[in-house]
Design a protein around this motif. Structure first.
Motif, mmCIF file in Angstrom:
data_model
loop_
_atom_site.group_PDB
_atom_site.id
_atom_site.type_symbol
_atom_site.label_atom_id
_atom_site.label_comp_id
_atom_site.label_asym_id
_atom_site.label_seq_id
_atom_site.Cartn_x
_atom_site.Cartn_y
_atom_site.Cartn_z
ATOM 1 N N PHE A 1 -11.906 -18.399 -10.426
ATOM 2 C CA PHE A 1 -10.887 -18.627 -11.466
ATOM 3 C C PHE A 1 -11.251 -19.849 -12.297
ATOM 4 N N LYS A 2 -10.821 -19.836 -13.548
ATOM 5 C CA LYS A 2 -10.876 -21.063 -14.339
ATOM 6 C C LYS A 2 -9.824 -22.014 -13.721
ATOM 7 N N GLN A 3 -10.220 -23.251 -13.506
ATOM 8 C CA GLN A 3 -9.291 -24.192 -12.860
ATOM 9 C C GLN A 3 -8.983 -25.367 -13.766
ATOM 10 N N ASN A 4 -7.704 -25.747 -13.800
ATOM 11 C CA ASN A 4 -7.297 -26.912 -14.583
ATOM 12 C C ASN A 4 -6.710 -27.947 -13.626
ATOM 13 N N LEU A 5 -7.374 -29.090 -13.533
ATOM 14 C CA LEU A 5 -6.945 -30.128 -12.582
ATOM 15 C C LEU A 5 -6.250 -31.302 -13.290
ATOM 16 N N ASP A 6 -6.059 -31.187 -14.593
ATOM 17 C CA ASP A 6 -5.553 -32.348 -15.355
ATOM 18 C C ASP A 6 -4.062 -32.300 -15.653
ATOM 19 N N LEU A 7 -3.536 -31.106 -15.881
ATOM 20 C CA LEU A 7 -2.181 -31.014 -16.438
ATOM 21 C C LEU A 7 -1.064 -31.132 -15.405
ATOM 22 N N LEU A 8 -1.289 -30.522 -14.238
ATOM 23 C CA LEU A 8 -0.155 -30.326 -13.323
ATOM 24 C C LEU A 8 0.357 -31.637 -12.718
ATOM 25 N N TYR A 9 -0.549 -32.493 -12.254
ATOM 26 C CA TYR A 9 -0.095 -33.688 -11.524
ATOM 27 C C TYR A 9 0.808 -34.599 -12.367
ATOM 28 N N PRO A 10 0.378 -34.984 -13.576
ATOM 29 C CA PRO A 10 1.275 -35.862 -14.351
ATOM 30 C C PRO A 10 2.597 -35.179 -14.717
ATOM 31 N N GLU B 1 6.054 -36.680 -13.134
ATOM 32 C CA GLU B 1 7.043 -37.261 -14.058
ATOM 33 C C GLU B 1 8.401 -36.591 -13.852
ATOM 34 N N LEU B 2 8.411 -35.280 -13.627
ATOM 35 C CA LEU B 2 9.692 -34.605 -13.384
ATOM 36 C C LEU B 2 10.323 -35.105 -12.089
ATOM 37 N N ARG B 3 9.492 -35.398 -11.088
ATOM 38 C CA ARG B 3 10.033 -35.875 -9.803
ATOM 39 C C ARG B 3 10.743 -37.225 -9.951
ATOM 40 N N VAL B 4 10.407 -37.982 -10.984
ATOM 41 C CA VAL B 4 11.060 -39.288 -11.193
ATOM 42 C C VAL B 4 12.539 -39.104 -11.557
ATOM 43 N N PHE B 5 12.856 -37.994 -12.201
ATOM 44 C CA PHE B 5 14.225 -37.769 -12.695
ATOM 45 C C PHE B 5 14.910 -36.717 -11.839
ATOM 46 N N LYS B 6 15.936 -37.130 -11.127
ATOM 47 C CA LYS B 6 16.567 -36.231 -10.168
ATOM 48 C C LYS B 6 17.666 -35.409 -10.843
ATOM 49 N N THR B 7 17.743 -34.136 -10.439
ATOM 50 C CA THR B 7 18.821 -33.279 -10.934
ATOM 51 C C THR B 7 20.086 -33.588 -10.124
ATOM 52 N N PRO B 8 21.252 -33.171 -10.615
ATOM 53 C CA PRO B 8 22.486 -33.379 -9.822
ATOM 54 C C PRO B 8 22.374 -32.738 -8.439
ATOM 55 N N GLU B 9 21.684 -31.590 -8.360
ATOM 56 C CA GLU B 9 21.531 -30.911 -7.056
ATOM 57 C C GLU B 9 20.713 -31.775 -6.091
ATOM 58 N N GLU B 10 19.681 -32.412 -6.605
ATOM 59 C CA GLU B 10 18.856 -33.287 -5.745
ATOM 60 C C GLU B 10 19.640 -34.535 -5.329
ATOM 61 N N ILE B 11 20.421 -35.064 -6.271
ATOM 62 C CA ILE B 11 21.196 -36.275 -5.953
ATOM 63 C C ILE B 11 22.186 -35.987 -4.819
ATOM 64 N N GLU B 12 22.743 -34.765 -4.805
ATOM 65 C CA GLU B 12 23.658 -34.393 -3.708
ATOM 66 C C GLU B 12 22.966 -34.522 -2.355
ATOM 67 N N VAL B 13 21.706 -34.107 -2.269
ATOM 68 C CA VAL B 13 21.004 -34.151 -0.978
ATOM 69 C C VAL B 13 20.657 -35.603 -0.606
ATOM 70 N N ILE B 14 20.242 -36.385 -1.613
ATOM 71 C CA ILE B 14 19.939 -37.804 -1.341
ATOM 72 C C ILE B 14 21.225 -38.523 -0.889
ATOM 73 N N LYS B 15 22.339 -38.134 -1.503
ATOM 74 C CA LYS B 15 23.635 -38.708 -1.123
ATOM 75 C C LYS B 15 23.960 -38.378 0.335
ATOM 76 N N TYR B 16 23.684 -37.143 0.707
ATOM 77 C CA TYR B 16 23.946 -36.721 2.093
ATOM 78 C C TYR B 16 23.050 -37.503 3.060
ATOM 79 N N ALA B 17 21.769 -37.639 2.721
ATOM 80 C CA ALA B 17 20.854 -38.419 3.575
ATOM 81 C C ALA B 17 21.374 -39.852 3.704
ATOM 82 N N ASN B 18 21.906 -40.380 2.594
ATOM 83 C CA ASN B 18 22.491 -41.717 2.627
ATOM 84 C C ASN B 18 23.735 -41.766 3.510
ATOM 85 N N LYS B 19 24.543 -40.706 3.418
ATOM 86 C CA LYS B 19 25.794 -40.683 4.198
ATOM 87 C C LYS B 19 25.490 -40.713 5.695
#
Ligand code: GLY
Ligand code: MN
Ligand code: MN
Length: 482
Positions: A162-171, A175-193
């Motif tokens: 296959f043609k492989q692209n190693l540059d685009l996916l990681y950044p 970057e998306l992982r830095v910004f949490k969705t409300p659904e993710e915040i609920e789970v982090i809140k539970y872990a905190n609780k």
């Protein structure tokens, strides 16, 4: 609703959380790749104790794979068609004997329903399935700026065709992982609780005469039995007395084995994760349940720094500014205690703050405890000054970021002795008074927050003021006998 929960007593997490993450990822990549491009991710593998067979470590999913698919098993692959966001899981085809040793061999339909994906195939069919639809594979390769390690891209026999692209996916994914969705915040809140409740159980059960590891064990028992958290997201730091000045105490060579003494200050940094979403909480308190005036003064200085940062943190603010703010508040109180002397601005310039708080103010938190992308290529570079250089991010705050706020004040003999010998810093240090604090240990107050549109929201729920802590330690409803 299709959801994950360890049991009916623990949080249900909808698979929609992962559908949404995949959509966000495809949105980012669409327009940059061909119509037949697929993202390909590889799950974690089982690891074993040494060379022993049948002695698996409790499996924990690879974080990026978890973020995209939420699958709890090892040895899967996952593909996503960027243009349509069609999701495909590839699962291992187990031999018939699997049933004898590991139980039911689930069919493909089972996993399709369990993870709400569009298709499921066996790993052994992956080459032909992908060949039929993909002309390019986007693979994950990039530097984790926290660990300085490079992620391994997915690999399978035949991938070279296959043609492989190693540059685009990681950044894009990081970057998306830095910004949490409300659904993710609920789970982090539970872990905190659940971690917060376990910290309270520790405070209530604490007394001189116990060993540090007995409280570590209680924390883990509480978060697992009450909250369904099979894993802590880092090795527990259950430090008492001077051990509290060892920033990462609790490691293999210092396994939380000291006898806790009357008069010790304790610094317990412990956090459980639920379904791979982390919490990272530090509580500091006196072993005997009653602060001495010195313990209260140091504790209150750190608490003031913690609360000053929470009052100031909001979109647009630089995290480095927050670190300096915490140092300013701390040094102002240390000056009032006559431990340091002189002008606080001059102390900040001379980096005196880093003598007492050598670590960074806090870090991103998510599916990793030190979450990714603190230093993206197009973001602020790591500062070089003492203390600030330990920051795991120097970014501007934005809504949706989840961070720890963890100022501390430690009396670390090596750092104090070095500073006494350094003309730039020695003049600010009241050596005679500081000598009395050798052996004090330290205080860290670590909370988890999410940045909102206007400020920040606290996710941690533990007693924080001196009065709240002393009252908590008098309670017995969560007390455990050892
Ligand atoms: N528990 C590790 C940290 O506070 O970053
Ligand atoms: Mn932390
Ligand atoms: Mn911590």
């Amino acid at each position: 609703m299709v959801a994950y929960a360890l049991s009916s007593k623990t949080l249900s997490v909808p698979m929609k959380l992962f559908t949404k993450n995949r959509l966000r990822l495809c949105d980012q990549l669409a327009g940059k790749v061909s119509r037949k491009a697929f993202i390909l991710l590889q799950a974690g593998n089982d690891t074993y104790r040494g060379f022993t067979s049948d002695a698996e470590n409790a499996f924990r999913q690879e974080s990026n794979f978890h973020w995209c698919f939420g699958a709890i098993e090892p040895d899967f692959y996952g593909a996503i068609h960027v243009k349509t966001c069609k999701s495909i899981l590839f699962v291992p085809k187990h031999p018939p004997d699997y049933e004898i040793w590991c139980g039911v061999i689930h069919n493909l339909e089972h996993f399709k329903n369990k993870y709400e994906v569009d298709e499921v195939h066996y790993v052994c069919d992956m080459l032909s399935v992908l060949k039929a639809s993909a002309d390019e594979l986007l693979l994950l390769k990039g530097l984790n700026t926290d660990s300085n390690r490079i992620t391994e891209p997915a690999y399978f026999k035949g991938i070279d065709s296959f043609k492989q692209n190693l540059d685009l996916l990681y950044p894009a994914l990081s970057e998306l992982r830095v910004f949490k969705t409300p659904e993710e915040i609920e789970v982090i809140k539970y872990a905190n609780k659940i971690s917060s409740q376990a910290h309270k159980a520790v405070m209530q059960s604490m007394r001189p005469g116990l060993f540090e590891y007995q409280l570590e064990s209680l924390f883990q028992h509480h978060t697992y039995s009450k909250g369904g958290a099979r894993h802590v997201c880092y090795t527990c730091i259950a430090a008492s007395g001077s051990n509290a000045s060892i920033l990462h105490y609790g490691h293999a060579g210092e396994p939380n084995s000291k006898l806790i003494k009357d008069g010790d200050m304790c610094m317990f940094d412990m956090g459980a994760e639920y379904y791979c979403y982390c919490s990272d909480i530090s509580c500091s308190f006196p072993a005997n349940g009653k602060f001495t005036p010195d313990q209260a003064a140091i504790y209150n200085a750190v608490l003031k720094a913690n609360r000053a940062v929470m009052d100031a943190a909001k979109p647009g603010v630089m995290w480095t500014e927050m670190h300096v703010l915490a140092e300013r508040v701390l040094l102002t109180d240390l000056k009032a205690m006559n431990l340091v002397t002189g002008d606080v601005d001059e102390m900040l310039s001379a980096r005196v703050g880093a003598v007492f708080m050598p670590h960074g103010l806090g870090h991103f938190l998510g599916v990793d405890v030190h979450d990714v992308h603190g230093y993206p290529e197009d973001g602020p570079k790591r500062p070089s000054e003492a203390g600030l250089s330990s920051l795991r991010t120097a970014r501007e705050l934005k809504a949706g970021m989840v961070l720890t706020v963890e100022p501390g004040c430690y009396f670390i003999s090596k750092l104090l002795n070095d500073a006494f010998l350094d003309d730039n810093r020695a003049k600010f240090l009241n050596r005679d008074k500081l000598r009395d604090f050798f052996g004090f240990g330290g205080v860290r107050i670590e909370d988890n927050v999410v940045i909102t549109e206007t400020g920040c929201e606290l996710l941690t729920e533990v007693p924080r003021t001196v009065e709240e802590i002393e009252a908590e330690m008098k309670k017995t409803n969560l007390k455990v006998e050892f």
